[in-house]
Design an enzyme around this catalytic site. Structure first.
Site, PDB file in Angstrom:
ATOM      1  CB  ILE A 529      -0.778  10.582   3.130  1.00 46.10           C
ATOM      2  CG1 ILE A 529      -0.629   9.052   3.084  1.00 46.10           C
ATOM      3  CG2 ILE A 529      -1.720  11.012   4.251  1.00 46.10           C
ATOM      4  CD1 ILE A 529       0.109   8.492   4.297  1.00 46.10           C
ATOM      5  CB  CYS A 530      -4.720   9.432  -0.839  1.00 48.34           C
ATOM      6  SG  CYS A 530      -3.749   8.653  -2.141  1.00 48.34           S
ATOM      7  NE  ARG A 531      -8.021   2.975  -1.924  1.00 51.52           N
ATOM      8  CZ  ARG A 531      -7.723   2.019  -2.825  1.00 51.52           C
ATOM      9  NH1 ARG A 531      -7.285   0.853  -2.414  1.00 51.52           N
ATOM     10  NH2 ARG A 531      -7.878   2.239  -4.105  1.00 51.52           N
TER      11      ARG A 531
END
Length: 581
Positions: A529-531
């Site tokens: 997961i990231c932004r």
């Protein structure tokens, strides 16, 4: 009183307009098959006195020059557009009377192109006004103009704007900012009730995004929802440029054709081809296109022919995939289907098919030849297969929103040149709904590959239990609560401001530098997961390439996590957790 009639061109996702009063009318951004426009004017009983272009179009061949010639109308084209024919140059603020009490006012709205011009349709009324005591006795006439509609071409669309990258790569950033300014000018200068009538945005690739929101809109509605009017300029430009899809290859030929002046349309039937000529044209490497629906084609067709359904986006995809200038023979089930296809194709510059035939494969095959066929399937049937190649022919933006784990991705418009990249074995090819998969299947079948066309909506893939390489935030939370580890690949400062409970930090910058996974993530399935989803895709690809890791990533990243109402925690001293930046 005034009227505005829409000239729909659904195959290209565009609209032209006939607007006028009791006696005369103007045509805005006409399609190339101008007989439809002339018929619309005849139904209204009006004379076409003006033909108007908002810009030099990059996605279709205009009928404006020919329509003006035939009707004797004045041809209004933005003054800054470089064209090779006589026209009435239009500048910002110019006013053109269309009928009694009806005026078009030009309004410069650069962005889709540098010279783009919108046209405000104004009702003009006269009223009596007494002169002041200082003036001579008597009466003067004062005009008042009320904006009732604005023809926005490729500027302000429904919920979005026209794309700014069709002119010159070096101008794209500047034109994106100009689009923002133009949208704000329209919103500032026009009343809320003004109808917004764009040319693009109904499926056209000239639209920056395929925004939802219906077929009608007003300035007031766009002020509340349009991405150019609800974001600040930097966010708007960044999001606009990040969301641009590939440009159809044939667009490169549309602008030059429109600048030079398109030739008149010839819609007479092409010469008939018998079975021997069809075979000879195939042997010569020409394209033979079967216009029948994909079910009939799969059941039986001439070997080597390609399937572009007449009722689909025929012009867009055939013009996109066909090598420009290559002769094309059309096979149709009826003369009416052939005529409709010709009409679609002239709009994108495929003027005269080399030959044609109507009927069925039994009419198009030489004696002793048998039709070729291939099977069709569903995602549920695909889920039951082992050892097959899954080929995804959707565009990049569609795949980014979710795809089948382990599938090969080649967008349809690249497939012709990348056929050698497809692994051996039976190929199950899919798109979002079946039409593009049918085109791709015909391309594969034509070169002798064993193929199954998935004729199913992509939403059924997840329901069928096919493993997804990208999952939703809710699915990520569920998986992280069982056997998988949620791997946050943002940088440490982003992580500190707010992350999912129990997530493990492993910045993408560290992974690309060759660092190992944190111990807590080794040997376990990973949900990256990231932004927003971009870095997590890169991390998933990197970890998959390293081998031995079961990894998926989260669509929309932490933004989607927060929007789903899932919990977020912050590191001490990092501030209150909120929407990840």
């Amino acid at each position: 009183m005034y009227f505005v009639d829409t000239i729909d061109v659904p195959g290209l996702g565009n609209r032209g307009y006939l607007a006028g009063g009791a006696h005369s009318a103007a045509v805005v951004d006409p399609p190339r098959d101008i007989d439809r426009v002339i018929a619309a004017a005849a139904r209204r009983g009006v004379r076409i006195t003006h033909v108007v272009e908002t810009h030099v179009h990059n996605d279709y061949v205009t009928g404006g020059l020919e329509l003006a010639r035939i009707t004797g109308a004045a041809y209004l084209v933005p003054a800054a557009a470089r064209v090779g024919y006589e026209r009435v140059p239009v500048a910002d603020g110019d006013r053109t009377q269309i009928d009694d009490g009806l005026v078009l006012r030009a309004l410069a709205t650069p962005g889709h192109t540098p010279h783009h011009t919108s046209y405000v349709l104004e009702e003009v009324q006269e009223k009596d006004q007494e002169e002041t005591q200082e003036e001579a006795q008597g009466e003067t006439r004062q005009q008042t103009a009320r904006a009732v509609a604005v023809f926005t071409g490729g500027s302000l669309l429904i919920g979005t704007v026209g794309r700014p990258d069709l002119v010159e790569p070096g101008l794209t950033g500047r034109l994106a900012r100009a689009q923002y300014d133009s949208a704000h000018r329209l919103a500032a200068e026009l009343p809320d009730e003004t109808a917004v009538l764009p040319t693009h945005g109904f499926g056209s690739f000239c639209s920056a995004t395929q925004a939802a929101g219906g077929a009608e809109t007003t300035i007031g509605r766009e002020r509340a929802v349009n991405e150019a009017l609800v974001k600040d300029v930097d966010a708007f430009v960044a999001d606009l440029l990040a969301g641009l899809d590939d440009i159809p290859a044939y667009y490169a030929h549309m602008g030059p054709a429109n600048m030079q002046g398109p030739a008149p349309v010839d819609l007479t039937p092409p010469g008939p081809a018998d079975a021997g000529e069809i075979a000879a044209r195939l042997a010569a490497g020409e394209w033979v296109v079967d216009l029948r629906n994909r079910v009939a084609f799969a059941e039986g067709h001439v070997a080597g022919s390609l399937n572009f359904e007449a009722e689909g986006q025929l012009a867009v995809y055939l013009a996109w995939l066909l090598p420009w200038g290559k002769p094309v023979t059309l096979l149709a089930e009826s003369p009416a289907q052939l005529a409709d296809a010709q009409r679609e194709l002239v709009r994108v510059g495929i003027d005269r098919p080399a030959a044609s035939a109507t009927g069925s494969p039994t009419d198009w095959l030489r004696q002793g030849e048998r039709p070729r066929s291939f099977p069709r399937g569903t995602f549920a049937e695909l889920a039951a297969q082992d050892g097959v190649v899954v080929l995804d022919v959707r565009r990049d933006s569609e795949r980014d929103a979710g795809h089948i784990k382990g599938s090969v991705h080649i967008p349809l418009h690249q497939l012709r040149d990348r056929l050698p990249e497809i692994p051996g074995g039976t190929v199950w090819v899919h798109c979002a709904g079946g039409m593009r998969a049918a085109i791709a299947a015909s391309l594969l079948d034509a070169v002798g590959r064993d193929v199954v066309a998935v004729d199913d909506g992509f939403t059924a893939a997840r329901d069928a239990g096919l493993p997804m390489a990208r999952i939703t935030a809710a699915e990520a939370e569920e998986r992280a609560g069982s056997d998988a580890v949620l791997l946050d690949v943002r940088e440490a400062d982003e992580w500190a401001r707010g992350h999912a409970p129990g997530a493990v930090l492993a910045p993408l910058s560290s992974l690309t530098a060759g660092e190992l996974l944190p111990k807590a993530a080794r040997g376990r399935p990973i949900v990256a997961i990231c932004r927003s989803g971009k870095r997590s895709r890169e991390a998933a690809a990197l970890l998959t390439a390293r081998g031995g890791t079961d990894v998926v990533d989260v669509i929309g990243g932490m933004r989607a996590w927060v929007e789903a109402g899932l919990p977020v925690v912050a590191e001490p001293g990092a501030g209150t957790p909120g929407r990840p930046r």
